[in-house]
Design a protein around this motif. Structure first.
Motif, mmCIF file in Angstrom:
data_model
loop_
_atom_site.group_PDB
_atom_site.id
_atom_site.type_symbol
_atom_site.label_atom_id
_atom_site.label_comp_id
_atom_site.label_asym_id
_atom_site.label_seq_id
_atom_site.Cartn_x
_atom_site.Cartn_y
_atom_site.Cartn_z
ATOM 1 N N LEU A 72 -5.019 3.590 3.660
ATOM 2 C CA LEU A 72 -5.054 2.789 2.431
ATOM 3 C C LEU A 72 -4.383 1.442 2.561
ATOM 4 O O LEU A 72 -4.790 0.481 1.904
ATOM 5 N N ASP A 131 -3.878 -0.911 -0.415
ATOM 6 C CA ASP A 131 -4.537 -0.306 -1.570
ATOM 7 C C ASP A 131 -3.663 0.738 -2.251
ATOM 8 O O ASP A 131 -4.049 1.288 -3.282
ATOM 9 N N SER A 132 -2.495 1.028 -1.682
ATOM 10 C CA SER A 132 -1.542 1.920 -2.331
ATOM 11 C C SER A 132 -0.251 1.173 -2.592
ATOM 12 O O SER A 132 0.183 0.355 -1.794
ATOM 13 N N THR A 146 0.194 6.446 -5.054
ATOM 14 C CA THR A 146 -0.114 5.537 -6.158
ATOM 15 C C THR A 146 -1.232 4.586 -5.758
ATOM 16 O O THR A 146 -1.250 4.041 -4.659
ATOM 17 N N VAL A 147 -2.155 4.390 -6.665
ATOM 18 C CA VAL A 147 -3.307 3.514 -6.436
ATOM 19 C C VAL A 147 -3.610 2.762 -7.722
ATOM 20 O O VAL A 147 -3.127 3.123 -8.796
ATOM 21 N N THR A 148 -4.422 1.733 -7.610
ATOM 22 C CA THR A 148 -4.816 0.967 -8.794
ATOM 23 C C THR A 148 -6.316 1.016 -9.068
ATOM 24 O O THR A 148 -6.764 0.492 -10.078
ATOM 25 N N ALA A 150 -9.928 3.884 -4.534
ATOM 26 C CA ALA A 150 -8.768 4.268 -3.730
ATOM 27 C C ALA A 150 -8.344 5.697 -4.053
ATOM 28 O O ALA A 150 -7.943 6.457 -3.171
ATOM 29 N N ALA A 151 -8.458 6.094 -5.330
ATOM 30 C CA ALA A 151 -8.107 7.456 -5.728
ATOM 31 C C ALA A 151 -8.996 8.476 -5.018
ATOM 32 O O ALA A 151 -8.537 9.524 -4.566
ATOM 33 N N VAL A 183 -7.869 8.941 -1.513
ATOM 34 C CA VAL A 183 -6.660 9.758 -1.461
ATOM 35 C C VAL A 183 -7.012 11.243 -1.548
ATOM 36 O O VAL A 183 -6.516 12.064 -0.776
ATOM 37 N N PRO A 238 -3.824 11.546 -5.970
ATOM 38 C CA PRO A 238 -3.731 10.152 -6.403
ATOM 39 C C PRO A 238 -3.100 10.032 -7.787
ATOM 40 O O PRO A 238 -3.190 10.946 -8.607
ATOM 41 N N LYS A 265 -2.920 6.799 -10.656
ATOM 42 C CA LYS A 265 -3.191 5.394 -10.963
ATOM 43 C C LYS A 265 -1.986 4.771 -11.641
ATOM 44 O O LYS A 265 -1.377 5.353 -12.544
ATOM 45 N N GLY A 307 0.032 -3.009 -8.220
ATOM 46 C CA GLY A 307 -0.345 -2.731 -6.850
ATOM 47 C C GLY A 307 0.686 -3.241 -5.871
ATOM 48 O O GLY A 307 1.698 -3.840 -6.248
#
Length: 350
Positions: free
Chosen positions: A51, A54-55, A70-72, A76-77, A80, A87, A89, A93
């Motif tokens: 990631l 992206d995390s 953690t992701v936005t 990306a979730a 994960v 994941p 959210k 970021g």
């Protein structure tokens, strides 16, 4: 250079000062065992590789002990979930947290402060020790207030300091430190310790005034806090850590710590203490220079523990750097990630 969230003696002369057994990990919600430290650290490394930016950070769930990422974004979730991690959210970021760290570095670099990423809060967690004046604390809070909630500031007791002391353990230049892990390059044996210790002396002994057992091969402080000492007494010590109870903990691998991870710290003063990881990518503004990319924990420590071992079970995690002290059983031990030191010197735990 500031790092970003993306990077991320017993007398037998086993100079790994303090060996630690990992405390029991929390059980899962359904009673299943939580992942072992080796599994957690391996999965964390995999997620970070895949990631990258992206995390906004990872941590262990307090109830299940499983890795949360953690992701936005939804994409990306999904990535994960494919790794087997969970994941979550969040609003900010990696880029926003990096920007907040950069703002603190440029506008609030105050001796006696420390900051690092708290992925649970999706914030940069700042600590100010008792030496920070009211005026400087106000400046720190103003900078934090300008960063849209990305920074949280708290006061902590004590003073952030490197924990070198005169006494017993590994000796050099009239000071006492501790050693972390025995390491090797081919058939040559070394130990790693704190850079602010190896800065003091090129020659190290197992007893005060004793014969030299090792010589400095490398040192890095400030910015980093690691050093390398080569054994010169012909010894080939075991790759384990003294538990200070008659036993030793084998070390078989090295990894980066994860927020929420249980660990133990061993040093020549406080022996074995336990704690959890509370922040990563931590900057500590010591009086004689800053260090970057550190890890903050709740383990207790004291003068003379510098250079000691932080680890979880068989996994080497860090080299003890310093703290702001300890209240009861709640400490603030800071460690230098050991993988960075191993890479810098081309050595390995064994």
């Amino acid at each position: 250079m500031r790092r970003t969230t993306r990077a991320r003696l017993a007398l037998s002369v086993v100079l790994a000062a303090g060996s630690l057994a990992l405390g029991a990990a929390p059980a899962g919600a359904q009673g299943e065992p939580a992942p072992a430290p080796t599994q957690v650290n391996a999965l964390n490394a995999q997620v970070q590789r895949q990631l990258g930016a992206d995390s906004a950070g990872t941590y262990l769930d307090r109830k299940t002990g499983k890795l949360v990422v953690t992701v936005t974004t939804d994409a990306a979730a999904d990535r994960v979930r494919a790794t087997g991690a969970t994941p979550r959210k969040v609003r900010r970021g990696a880029a926003q947290l990096d920007a907040a760290m950069a703002a603190l570095e440029s506008r609030a670099k105050i001796t006696g402060t420390s900051w690092g990423i708290d992925p649970r809060g999706n914030q940069v967690a700042v600590q100010a020790d008792r030496t920070v004046s009211a005026r400087d604390l106000a400046r720190l809070r103003r900078v934090a207030a300008s960063l849209d909630g990305a920074v949280k500031v708290t006061r902590v007791p004590g003073t952030f300091r490197r924990e070198v002391a005169g006494g017993d353990a590994i000796y050099g230049g009239g000071s006492r430190c501790s050693a972390a892990f025995n390491v090797a390059k081919g058939t040559t044996r070394y130990f790693v310790t704190a850079g602010h210790c190896t800065n003091i002396s090129a020659n190290w002994s197992a007893t005060s005034g004793g014969s030299v057992i090792g010589v400095r091969e490398g040192t890095s402080f400030p910015t980093n806090d690691y050093g390398l000492v080569r054994y010169t007494n012909g010894s080939s010590p075991a790759g384990n850590v003294n538990l200070y109870n008659g036993g030793y903990q084998e070390i078989s691998s090295a990894a980066d710590a994860v927020v929420g991870q249980s660990l133990k710290k061993s040093g020549s003063t406080t022996k074995v203490t336990s704690g959890t990881v509370t922040a990563v990518n931590v900057t500590v503004n010591y009086g004689d220079g800053p260090v970057y990319g550190m890890v903050r924990t709740t383990a207790c420590s004291a003068g003379g523990d510098s250079g000691g071992a932080h680890f979880a079970g068989t996994v080497a995690l860090g080299i003890h750097s310093g703290s702001s002290g300890c209240t009861g059983t709640n400490g603030s031990a800071i460690h230098q990630p050991v993988r960075e030191a191993l890479s810098a010197y081309g050595v390995n735990v064994y």
